[in-house]
Design a protein around this motif. Structure first.
Motif, mmCIF file in Angstrom:
data_model
loop_
_atom_site.group_PDB
_atom_site.id
_atom_site.type_symbol
_atom_site.label_atom_id
_atom_site.label_comp_id
_atom_site.label_asym_id
_atom_site.label_seq_id
_atom_site.Cartn_x
_atom_site.Cartn_y
_atom_site.Cartn_z
ATOM 1 N N THR A 37 34.380 26.089 58.421
ATOM 2 C CA THR A 37 34.496 26.595 57.055
ATOM 3 C C THR A 37 34.484 28.126 57.075
ATOM 4 O O THR A 37 34.219 28.746 58.104
ATOM 5 N N GLU A 95 30.797 30.868 53.378
ATOM 6 C CA GLU A 95 30.254 29.562 53.017
ATOM 7 C C GLU A 95 29.204 29.108 54.028
ATOM 8 O O GLU A 95 28.181 28.525 53.665
ATOM 9 N N HIS A 142 31.205 19.936 53.159
ATOM 10 C CA HIS A 142 31.440 21.032 52.220
ATOM 11 C C HIS A 142 32.944 21.057 51.959
ATOM 12 O O HIS A 142 33.710 21.522 52.804
#
Length: 115
Positions: A98, A102, A54
């Motif tokens: 992250t 998210e 990601h």
């Protein structure tokens, strides 16, 4: 370890290596690209780990057989956030550095994926 963005490569790689068949979904359109898989252990139990990218972050999705143990829910340790949950006869943990929002989005995608 298997490195591939193709779920038809990653999912069968786990066969015979671990006693679970982890969900291996393609969430690239939502910003979570399948990167591969590996084996690991969680509390002494062999686990499948499906790896996603990601942005510049990695998200590891751990999947193992449910032993009936209580899971911690959400935690933050050394900059890594973890979300734990159960589904059917499997236990799950999503782990990443992250942003929390998210990782929550990723966890919801996995939970909403049909089995």
């Amino acid at each position: 370890e298997v490195v591939s963005s193709n779920h038809h490569t990653v999912k069968p790689w786990f066969a015979g290596k671990v006693d679970v068949s982890p969900p291996v979904a393609d969430f690239a359109s939502e910003g979570f690209e399948l990167a591969g898989g590996r084996l690991d252990s969680v509390a002494g139990t062999r686990a499948a780990v499906v790896v996603y990218r990601h942005g510049k972050h990695e998200i590891d999705l751990f999947v193992w057989s449910d032993s009936g143990a209580k899971l911690p829910g959400e935690s933050l340790r050394h900059g890594y956030r973890s979300f734990f949950w159960k589904s059917g006869d499997l236990d799950f943990a999503a782990v990443s550095d992250t942003e929390r929002s998210e990782l929550v989005k990723f966890v919801n995608l996995v939970r909403d994926e049909p089995e």
